[in-house]
Design a protein around this motif. Structure first.
Motif, PDB file in Angstrom:
ATOM      1  N   ALA A 198      61.715  71.859  12.644  1.00  0.00           N
ATOM      2  CA  ALA A 198      62.911  72.087  11.684  1.00  0.00           C
ATOM      3  C   ALA A 198      63.974  71.552  12.345  1.00  0.00           C
ATOM      4  O   ALA A 198      64.871  71.157  11.514  1.00  0.00           O
ATOM      5  CB  ALA A 198      62.884  73.732  11.563  1.00  0.00           C
ATOM      6  N   GLY A 199      64.188  71.513  13.813  1.00  0.00           N
ATOM      7  CA  GLY A 199      65.303  71.111  14.388  1.00  0.00           C
ATOM      8  C   GLY A 199      65.566  69.812  14.016  1.00  0.00           C
ATOM      9  O   GLY A 199      66.615  69.280  13.943  1.00  0.00           O
ATOM     10  N   ASP A 200      64.477  68.983  14.053  1.00  0.00           N
ATOM     11  CA  ASP A 200      64.385  67.519  13.908  1.00  0.00           C
ATOM     12  C   ASP A 200      64.797  67.139  12.728  1.00  0.00           C
ATOM     13  O   ASP A 200      65.741  66.426  12.376  1.00  0.00           O
ATOM     14  CB  ASP A 200      63.024  66.837  14.283  1.00  0.00           C
ATOM     15  N   ALA A 201      64.270  68.075  11.634  1.00  0.00           N
ATOM     16  CA  ALA A 201      64.730  67.787  10.148  1.00  0.00           C
ATOM     17  C   ALA A 201      66.193  68.105   9.910  1.00  0.00           C
ATOM     18  O   ALA A 201      66.847  67.501   9.244  1.00  0.00           O
ATOM     19  CB  ALA A 201      63.992  68.670   9.149  1.00  0.00           C
ATOM     20  N   ALA A 202      66.607  69.041  10.657  1.00  0.00           N
ATOM     21  CA  ALA A 202      67.917  69.456  10.368  1.00  0.00           C
ATOM     22  C   ALA A 202      69.159  68.477  10.841  1.00  0.00           C
ATOM     23  O   ALA A 202      70.263  68.483  10.501  1.00  0.00           O
ATOM     24  CB  ALA A 202      68.062  70.767  10.845  1.00  0.00           C
ATOM     25  N   SER A 203      68.628  67.924  12.062  1.00  0.00           N
ATOM     26  CA  SER A 203      69.485  66.814  12.685  1.00  0.00           C
ATOM     27  C   SER A 203      69.978  65.859  11.810  1.00  0.00           C
ATOM     28  O   SER A 203      70.772  64.934  12.035  1.00  0.00           O
ATOM     29  CB  SER A 203      68.974  66.430  13.911  1.00  0.00           C
TER      30      SER A 203
ATOM     31  N   PRO B 288      73.649  65.261   7.162  1.00  0.00           N
ATOM     32  CA  PRO B 288      74.643  64.601   7.492  1.00  0.00           C
ATOM     33  C   PRO B 288      75.969  65.555   7.772  1.00  0.00           C
ATOM     34  O   PRO B 288      76.065  66.625   7.206  1.00  0.00           O
ATOM     35  CB  PRO B 288      75.268  63.782   6.297  1.00  0.00           C
ATOM     36  N   PHE B 289      76.671  65.274   8.854  1.00  0.00           N
ATOM     37  CA  PHE B 289      77.818  65.812   9.348  1.00  0.00           C
ATOM     38  C   PHE B 289      77.380  67.385   9.967  1.00  0.00           C
ATOM     39  O   PHE B 289      78.155  67.481  11.039  1.00  0.00           O
ATOM     40  CB  PHE B 289      78.824  66.385   8.004  1.00  0.00           C
ATOM     41  N   VAL B 290      76.673  68.094   9.589  1.00  0.00           N
ATOM     42  CA  VAL B 290      76.303  69.492  10.327  1.00  0.00           C
ATOM     43  C   VAL B 290      75.001  69.330  10.951  1.00  0.00           C
ATOM     44  O   VAL B 290      74.368  70.433  11.455  1.00  0.00           O
ATOM     45  CB  VAL B 290      76.397  70.571   9.353  1.00  0.00           C
ATOM     46  N   GLY B 291      74.343  68.134  11.206  1.00  0.00           N
ATOM     47  CA  GLY B 291      72.906  68.171  11.620  1.00  0.00           C
ATOM     48  C   GLY B 291      72.866  68.695  12.917  1.00  0.00           C
ATOM     49  O   GLY B 291      71.870  69.360  13.375  1.00  0.00           O
ATOM     50  N   ASP B 292      73.872  68.391  13.830  1.00  0.00           N
ATOM     51  CA  ASP B 292      73.928  68.435  15.316  1.00  0.00           C
ATOM     52  C   ASP B 292      74.040  70.096  15.422  1.00  0.00           C
ATOM     53  O   ASP B 292      73.394  70.652  16.405  1.00  0.00           O
ATOM     54  CB  ASP B 292      74.860  67.740  15.975  1.00  0.00           C
ATOM     55  N   GLN B 293      75.075  70.707  14.712  1.00  0.00           N
ATOM     56  CA  GLN B 293      75.254  72.150  14.566  1.00  0.00           C
ATOM     57  C   GLN B 293      73.924  72.918  14.205  1.00  0.00           C
ATOM     58  O   GLN B 293      73.755  74.031  14.603  1.00  0.00           O
ATOM     59  CB  GLN B 293      76.507  72.509  13.906  1.00  0.00           C
ATOM     60  N   LEU B 294      73.135  72.512  13.217  1.00  0.00           N
ATOM     61  CA  LEU B 294      72.075  73.151  12.883  1.00  0.00           C
ATOM     62  C   LEU B 294      70.763  72.892  13.876  1.00  0.00           C
ATOM     63  O   LEU B 294      70.070  73.699  13.866  1.00  0.00           O
ATOM     64  CB  LEU B 294      71.580  72.579  11.750  1.00  0.00           C
ATOM     65  N   LYS B 295      70.983  71.769  14.455  1.00  0.00           N
ATOM     66  CA  LYS B 295      69.779  71.506  15.415  1.00  0.00           C
ATOM     67  C   LYS B 295      69.802  72.460  16.600  1.00  0.00           C
ATOM     68  O   LYS B 295      68.835  72.923  17.068  1.00  0.00           O
ATOM     69  CB  LYS B 295      69.602  70.141  15.604  1.00  0.00           C
TER      70      LYS B 295
ATOM     71  N   PRO C  82      70.628  75.454  17.541  1.00  0.00           N
ATOM     72  CA  PRO C  82      70.076  77.026  17.566  1.00  0.00           C
ATOM     73  C   PRO C  82      68.620  76.961  17.256  1.00  0.00           C
ATOM     74  O   PRO C  82      67.827  77.596  17.816  1.00  0.00           O
ATOM     75  CB  PRO C  82      70.791  77.804  16.290  1.00  0.00           C
ATOM     76  N   LEU C  83      68.352  75.978  16.370  1.00  0.00           N
ATOM     77  CA  LEU C  83      66.885  75.860  16.194  1.00  0.00           C
ATOM     78  C   LEU C  83      66.134  75.393  17.519  1.00  0.00           C
ATOM     79  O   LEU C  83      65.028  75.797  17.702  1.00  0.00           O
ATOM     80  CB  LEU C  83      66.592  74.816  15.093  1.00  0.00           C
ATOM     81  N   ARG C  84      66.776  74.300  18.279  1.00  0.00           N
ATOM     82  CA  ARG C  84      66.181  73.962  19.403  1.00  0.00           C
ATOM     83  C   ARG C  84      66.130  75.266  20.555  1.00  0.00           C
ATOM     84  O   ARG C  84      65.274  75.157  21.388  1.00  0.00           O
ATOM     85  CB  ARG C  84      67.176  72.911  20.107  1.00  0.00           C
ATOM     86  N   SER C  85      67.232  75.960  20.466  1.00  0.00           N
ATOM     87  CA  SER C  85      67.174  77.141  21.467  1.00  0.00           C
ATOM     88  C   SER C  85      65.996  78.175  21.170  1.00  0.00           C
ATOM     89  O   SER C  85      65.354  78.562  21.982  1.00  0.00           O
ATOM     90  CB  SER C  85      68.560  78.017  21.231  1.00  0.00           C
ATOM     91  N   ALA C  86      65.803  78.218  19.850  1.00  0.00           N
ATOM     92  CA  ALA C  86      64.565  79.083  19.223  1.00  0.00           C
ATOM     93  C   ALA C  86      63.359  78.605  19.687  1.00  0.00           C
ATOM     94  O   ALA C  86      62.631  79.392  19.982  1.00  0.00           O
ATOM     95  CB  ALA C  86      64.860  79.508  17.822  1.00  0.00           C
ATOM     96  N   ALA C  87      63.485  77.235  19.527  1.00  0.00           N
ATOM     97  CA  ALA C  87      62.097  76.740  19.963  1.00  0.00           C
ATOM     98  C   ALA C  87      61.770  76.550  21.632  1.00  0.00           C
ATOM     99  O   ALA C  87      60.769  76.893  21.805  1.00  0.00           O
ATOM    100  CB  ALA C  87      62.158  74.992  19.733  1.00  0.00           C
TER     101      ALA C  87
END
Length: 201
Positions: free
Chosen positions: A63-68, A71-78, A80-85
């Motif tokens: 999910a983090g890879d997909a969220a990254s 556009p524009f907010v991909g890094d911010q979305l990635k 918390p998902l990476r932390s949860a992973a």
């Protein structure tokens, strides 16, 4: 060297003692294996935690890879998902650690349940068997050597007197007959000496 007596009564006792010793050791091994398997069942929560943590970590990583790619907010979305992973991976590691600990405890418990009873049985059973083997070997060699019957007879005369009562008492007593070299008395006494060790004359 003989492992068992020649007389049936003593040989029967020896065989029974050997069978009991083997049965006790076998029982200890079977019990240890059953306890080990029971303890290993305690690792089931660890297996479930590892599976759940791995699935969660993989899913959140994807999910983090997909969220990254947003556009524009991909890094911010990635993030918390990476932390949860990472938390999911930690859960999987904890599950593996629990399984390892349970496995070690199960193995050590099984080893203890085998070694302690086995050593106890061997300490009770083996020394008397080895002493008998040594005594019977010495007695057999003594009887076969020159003057062996005389020495066996002397050993009987100087030992416990309970079996001497069954012998007919010659004039002057058994000791006097032995000193005179009475062949029948010497043979009878030597036979008692052999029987004491479970041997035939």
């Amino acid at each position: 060297m003989h492992l068992y007596a020649q007389t049936s009564a003593r040989r029967t006792r020896q065989v029974l003692a050997d069978l009991v010793a083997v049965a006790l050791i076998y029982g200890a091994v079977k019990l240890a294996m059953a306890v080990r398997d029971a303890i290993r069942q305690l690792a089931e929560p660890g297996r479930k935690a590892e599976s759940a943590g791995t699935s969660l970590s993989d899913g959140l990583s994807d999910a983090g890879d997909a969220a990254s790619e947003v556009p524009f907010v991909g890094d911010q979305l990635k993030k918390p998902l990476r932390s949860a992973a990472d938390a999911g991976a930690g859960l999987a590691d904890a599950g593996r650690s629990l399984q390892d600990t349970v496995g070690h405890v199960a193995t050590l418990t099984a080893v203890a349940l085998i070694v302690i009873p086995t050593v106890f049985v061997l300490l009770l059973w083996l020394p008397p068997r080895l002493r008998w083997i040594r005594r019977s070997t010495v007695t057999r060699q003594l009887a076969a050597g020159p003057g062996g019957a005389d020495l066996l007879a002397l050993r009987v005369l100087t030992g416990p007197p309970n079996e001497l009562a069954a012998l007919p008492t010659p004039p002057g007593g058994l000791a006097a007959a032995w000193r005179r070299g009475d062949e029948q008395v010497i043979a009878d006494l030597a036979a008692i000496g052999l029987r004491r060790e479970g041997l035939h004359g």
